[in-house]
Structure formats: structure tokens, C-alpha cells
Motif scaffolding. Structure first.
Motif, PDB file in Angstrom:
ATOM      1  N   VAL A 152       0.824  -1.214   0.000  1.00 14.49           N
ATOM      2  CA  VAL A 152       0.000   0.000   0.000  1.00 14.49           C
ATOM      3  C   VAL A 152       0.861   1.268   0.000  1.00 14.49           C
ATOM      4  CG1 VAL A 152      -1.771   1.316   1.222  1.00 14.49           C
ATOM      5  CG2 VAL A 152      -1.899  -1.179   1.147  1.00 14.49           C
ATOM      6  N   ILE A 153       1.647   1.478   1.058  1.00 11.30           N
ATOM      7  CA  ILE A 153       2.368   2.745   1.208  1.00 11.30           C
ATOM      8  C   ILE A 153       3.468   2.902   0.148  1.00 11.30           C
ATOM      9  CG2 ILE A 153       3.861   4.086   2.734  1.00 11.30           C
ATOM     10  CD1 ILE A 153       2.279   3.074   5.084  1.00 11.30           C
ATOM     11  N   CYS A 154       4.271   1.855  -0.067  1.00  7.93           N
ATOM     12  CA  CYS A 154       5.348   1.961  -1.064  1.00  7.93           C
ATOM     13  C   CYS A 154       4.788   2.132  -2.473  1.00  7.93           C
ATOM     14  CB  CYS A 154       6.254   0.739  -1.003  1.00  7.93           C
ATOM     15  SG  CYS A 154       7.274   0.675   0.485  1.00  7.93           S
ATOM     16  N   SER A 155       3.685   1.464  -2.777  1.00  6.19           N
ATOM     17  CA  SER A 155       3.075   1.607  -4.101  1.00  6.19           C
ATOM     18  C   SER A 155       2.522   3.014  -4.303  1.00  6.19           C
ATOM     19  CB  SER A 155       1.955   0.573  -4.289  1.00  6.19           C
ATOM     20  OG  SER A 155       2.481  -0.731  -4.281  1.00  6.19           O
ATOM     21  N   ILE A 156       1.924   3.577  -3.257  1.00  3.90           N
ATOM     22  CA  ILE A 156       1.417   4.951  -3.347  1.00  3.90           C
ATOM     23  C   ILE A 156       2.564   5.911  -3.643  1.00  3.90           C
ATOM     24  CG2 ILE A 156       0.506   6.864  -1.969  1.00  3.90           C
ATOM     25  CD1 ILE A 156      -1.381   4.881  -0.641  1.00  3.90           C
ATOM     26  N   THR A 157       3.686   5.731  -2.948  1.00  5.62           N
ATOM     27  CA  THR A 157       4.836   6.609  -3.164  1.00  5.62           C
ATOM     28  C   THR A 157       5.392   6.456  -4.575  1.00  5.62           C
ATOM     29  OG1 THR A 157       5.420   6.400  -0.823  1.00  5.62           O
ATOM     30  CG2 THR A 157       7.119   7.252  -2.295  1.00  5.62           C
ATOM     31  N   ALA A 158       5.559   5.211  -5.025  1.00  6.23           N
ATOM     32  CA  ALA A 158       6.103   4.975  -6.366  1.00  6.23           C
ATOM     33  C   ALA A 158       5.198   5.551  -7.446  1.00  6.23           C
ATOM     34  CB  ALA A 158       6.299   3.475  -6.583  1.00  6.23           C
ATOM     35  N   LEU A 159       3.895   5.315  -7.331  1.00  3.04           N
ATOM     36  CA  LEU A 159       2.958   5.829  -8.332  1.00  3.04           C
ATOM     37  C   LEU A 159       2.937   7.356  -8.337  1.00  3.04           C
ATOM     38  CD1 LEU A 159      -0.034   3.341  -7.903  1.00  3.04           C
ATOM     39  CD2 LEU A 159       1.443   3.583  -9.905  1.00  3.04           C
ATOM     40  N   THR A 160       3.046   7.943  -7.148  1.00  2.00           N
ATOM     41  CA  THR A 160       3.063   9.407  -7.057  1.00  2.00           C
ATOM     42  C   THR A 160       4.256   9.982  -7.810  1.00  2.00           C
ATOM     43  OG1 THR A 160       1.961   9.374  -4.903  1.00  2.00           O
ATOM     44  CG2 THR A 160       3.162  11.370  -5.477  1.00  2.00           C
ATOM     45  N   VAL A 161       5.436   9.387  -7.629  1.00  2.09           N
ATOM     46  CA  VAL A 161       6.639   9.874  -8.310  1.00  2.09           C
ATOM     47  C   VAL A 161       6.491   9.735  -9.818  1.00  2.09           C
ATOM     48  CG1 VAL A 161       9.111   9.448  -8.658  1.00  2.09           C
ATOM     49  CG2 VAL A 161       8.149   9.428  -6.348  1.00  2.09           C
ATOM     50  N   ILE A 162       5.947   8.595 -10.276  1.00  5.98           N
ATOM     51  CA  ILE A 162       5.787   8.373 -11.712  1.00  5.98           C
ATOM     52  C   ILE A 162       4.750   9.321 -12.311  1.00  5.98           C
ATOM     53  CG2 ILE A 162       4.985   6.709 -13.435  1.00  5.98           C
ATOM     54  CD1 ILE A 162       6.174   4.510 -11.665  1.00  5.98           C
ATOM     55  N   LEU A 163       3.619   9.488 -11.633  1.00  3.63           N
ATOM     56  CA  LEU A 163       2.524  10.318 -12.164  1.00  3.63           C
ATOM     57  C   LEU A 163       2.857  11.803 -12.132  1.00  3.63           C
ATOM     58  CD1 LEU A 163      -0.533   8.526 -10.490  1.00  3.63           C
ATOM     59  CD2 LEU A 163       0.231   8.329 -12.853  1.00  3.63           C
ATOM     60  N   SER A 164       3.801  12.199 -11.296  1.00  2.00           N
ATOM     61  CA  SER A 164       4.114  13.626 -11.146  1.00  2.00           C
ATOM     62  C   SER A 164       4.916  14.188 -12.311  1.00  2.00           C
ATOM     63  CB  SER A 164       4.896  13.855  -9.850  1.00  2.00           C
ATOM     64  OG  SER A 164       6.173  13.249  -9.948  1.00  2.00           O
ATOM     65  N   GLY A 165       5.639  13.304 -13.025  1.00  2.00           N
ATOM     66  CA  GLY A 165       6.456  13.772 -14.132  1.00  2.00           C
ATOM     67  C   GLY A 165       7.852  14.225 -13.734  1.00  2.00           C
ATOM     68  N   VAL A 166       8.273  13.984 -12.474  1.00  2.00           N
ATOM     69  CA  VAL A 166       9.617  14.409 -12.063  1.00  2.00           C
ATOM     70  C   VAL A 166      10.702  13.461 -12.557  1.00  2.00           C
ATOM     71  CG1 VAL A 166       8.753  15.592 -10.011  1.00  2.00           C
ATOM     72  CG2 VAL A 166       9.497  13.211  -9.834  1.00  2.00           C
ATOM     73  N   LEU A 167      10.309  12.278 -13.059  1.00  2.00           N
ATOM     74  CA  LEU A 167      11.291  11.353 -13.610  1.00  2.00           C
ATOM     75  C   LEU A 167      11.806  11.888 -14.934  1.00  2.00           C
ATOM     76  CD1 LEU A 167       9.664   7.846 -12.994  1.00  2.00           C
ATOM     77  CD2 LEU A 167      11.579   8.849 -11.790  1.00  2.00           C
ATOM     78  N   ASN A 168      13.109  11.743 -15.177  1.00  2.00           N
ATOM     79  CA  ASN A 168      13.656  12.170 -16.466  1.00  2.00           C
ATOM     80  C   ASN A 168      13.618  11.006 -17.456  1.00  2.00           C
ATOM     81  OD1 ASN A 168      15.904  10.489 -15.957  1.00  2.00           O
ATOM     82  ND2 ASN A 168      16.992  12.152 -14.926  1.00  2.00           N
ATOM     83  N   ALA A 169      14.120  11.232 -18.637  1.00  2.00           N
ATOM     84  CA  ALA A 169      14.025  10.239 -19.705  1.00  2.00           C
ATOM     85  C   ALA A 169      14.793   8.961 -19.385  1.00  2.00           C
ATOM     86  CB  ALA A 169      14.541  10.837 -21.007  1.00  2.00           C
ATOM     87  N   ASP A 170      15.802   9.051 -18.526  1.00  2.00           N
ATOM     88  CA  ASP A 170      16.614   7.888 -18.178  1.00  2.00           C
ATOM     89  C   ASP A 170      16.063   7.122 -16.980  1.00  2.00           C
ATOM     90  OD1 ASP A 170      18.447   8.447 -20.204  1.00  2.00           O
ATOM     91  OD2 ASP A 170      19.503   9.883 -18.928  1.00  2.00           O
ATOM     92  N   GLY A 171      14.906   7.560 -16.476  1.00  2.00           N
ATOM     93  CA  GLY A 171      14.332   6.895 -15.323  1.00  2.00           C
ATOM     94  C   GLY A 171      14.845   7.423 -14.011  1.00  2.00           C
ATOM     95  N   GLY A 172      15.716   8.420 -14.052  1.00  2.00           N
ATOM     96  CA  GLY A 172      16.222   9.027 -12.831  1.00  2.00           C
ATOM     97  C   GLY A 172      15.347  10.189 -12.414  1.00  2.00           C
ATOM     98  N   VAL A 173      15.741  10.860 -11.339  1.00  2.00           N
ATOM     99  CA  VAL A 173      14.959  11.981 -10.833  1.00  2.00           C
ATOM    100  C   VAL A 173      15.768  13.255 -11.022  1.00  2.00           C
ATOM    101  CG1 VAL A 173      13.747  12.936  -8.853  1.00  2.00           C
ATOM    102  CG2 VAL A 173      13.857  10.467  -9.161  1.00  2.00           C
TER     103      VAL A 173
END
Length: 238
Positions: free
Chosen positions: A97-118
């Protein structure tokens, strides 16, 4: 504190609900790509990715370390299996629950760059804060992360302090001087941990967790027959 963070995370997911299926697709694709393990020799890269994944997973739920059972053992339940099932539930909430919420939030926010980094963020905490800020209005996202970190870190310090004192009390047969010495050293280590470099602190923590898991996993193996019998009897009664 868990409810506070989960509700904030669910609000973020609701605001980007139409993008969630694509986020899961990205997670699955990335998990089986060379990009996910950082390139290099495939076998070595897989080992590095698994080591990091196991280490962070242990941090999220303490499964296999033998630490959380000390808190469960102090409960007032009359049925050990009842408390054990709460332990299973705890791991599910922490990891799924908690880790999935955090991971999805990071992905949905668009802060990831093209290489998958932040982009421009040196730690997962900074990435999560940036992700919440990108979706929630104003600086509300960063405030959510700050409050969450404060609550989770403080309760972790108190909890592990209790674990340490309990262990030393058992070893020293409740010698108050030993417990006092541990508390002083523990407090000093909290200061060292807060000002030390991130990589060094993580490496030390991973090493100590590994050393702690080894005797516990051996004990679990030796007790597996007893656990199986108690579990079978428990569910048979119900």
C-alpha cells in the motif's frame, strides 16, 4: 501517521487517476529492461538491483529481521497466531500500500527524467516531496512529506530504542547501568546518523540489517515446523 500519509497519497492518485494504468505498465516494462538495472553486465546488474531492492524492502517492513516481533510479543493477545496475522497485515500495508502509493506518485508527477532518474534530486525523500508538490496545489505536497518524515522517523527512533533496551536487558539480566549506557550511545548515534553522509549511513544500515537477519532467519528455519503446526491448528479451530 500512516492514515495521514495514505490519505494524502490517495488524494494525489485520484487527481491523476486516468494515468494510473500507464504508470503500472511503465513499472512492469522497466522492471524487465536493461535501463532498470543500470546497464553493464546483465548478471551483475541483476544482482545489484536485487540487493538494493531487498535492502530497501527490509527497511519498509522489517520482515525477516526479527525486530518487529519484539513489539508484537509485548501485546496482550491470548492467541499468538492472532498477533502473527497482524504482523502479516503490517508487511502488506507497508510494502504493497504505502510503497506503491509513493512509487505511483513519483511516476505520475512527471519528475522522472528520460533515463528513469529523478531530475535535480539527490534522494528518494526529495523525489517524493517534488512529486507531491507537482500534483498538490502550492507547497502542500512538501508539507505532507515533511510531516510524514517527522512522524515516521520519530516513531522509528523510539521503537528501535525500545528494541535495543529490551535486548540489552535480556542479555544483562535487567542491569540498569547497561541499559543507561545503551541509551546514551543510542542518542549519540542518532546525532551521527543525522549529520553523516547518505551513502555511508545506508551502507552501515544495510550491513547491520544483514547481520541481524542471519541469526533470525536461521531461528525461523528451526522453528518452521512449530509455526506450521500452530498455524494449521489455528485455522482448523476457526
Amino acid at each position: 501517521m500512516s492514515v495521514f500519509y495514505i490519505l494524502a497519497g490517495l488524494l494525489v492518485l485520484i487527481l491523476r487517476i486516468t494515468q494510473i494504468p500507464a504508470a503500472f505498465v511503465l513499472i512492469v516494462k522497466s522492471a524487465f529492461s536493461f535501463k532498470a538495472v543500470g546497464g553493464g553486465i546483465f548478471g551483475y546488474a541483476i544482482i545489484v538491483a536485487m540487493r538494493s531492492g531487498f535492502a530497501r524492502g527490509v527497511f519498509s517492513n522489517e520482515a525477516g529481521l526479527g525486530s518487529a516481533p519484539m513489539a508484537h510479543a509485548a501485546s496482550s493477545t491470548d492467541e499468538p497466531c492472532d498477533q502473527a496475522l497482524w504482523g502479516v497485515f503490517e508487511v502488506f500495508v507497508d510494502t504493497i500500500v504505502i510503497c506503491s502509493i509513493t512509487a505511483l506518485t513519483v511516476i505520475l508527477s512527471g519528475v522522472l527524467n528520460a533515463d528513469g532518474g529523478v531530475d535535480a534530486f539527490g534522494s528518494n525523500g526529495a523525489a517524493a516531496a517534488a512529486a507531491f508538490n507537482a500534483i498538490l496545489p502550492g507547497s502542500l505536497g512538501g508539507l505532507v512529506i515533511q510531516i510524514g518524515l517527522l512522524l515516521f522517523s520519530f516513531s522509528t527512533i523510539i521503537g528501535w530504542g525500545y528494541y535495543g533496551v529490551s535486548c540489552w536487558n535480556y542479555i544483562s539480566k535487567n542491569n540498569k547501568n547497561v541499559a543507561l549506557a545503551f541509551n546514551i550511545l543510542f542518542t549519540l548515534m542518532c546525532i551521527v546518523g543525522s549529520i553523516g553522509t547518505g551513502k555511508l549511513m545506508w551502507d552501515i544500515s544495510d550491513t547491520m540489517n544483514g547481520l541481524m537477519a542471519i541469526p533470525n532467519l536461521i531461528a525461523l528455519l528451526l522453528l518452521s515446523g512449530t509455526v506450521a503446526k500452530l498455524t494449521k491448528d489455528y485455522f482448523k479451530q476457526r
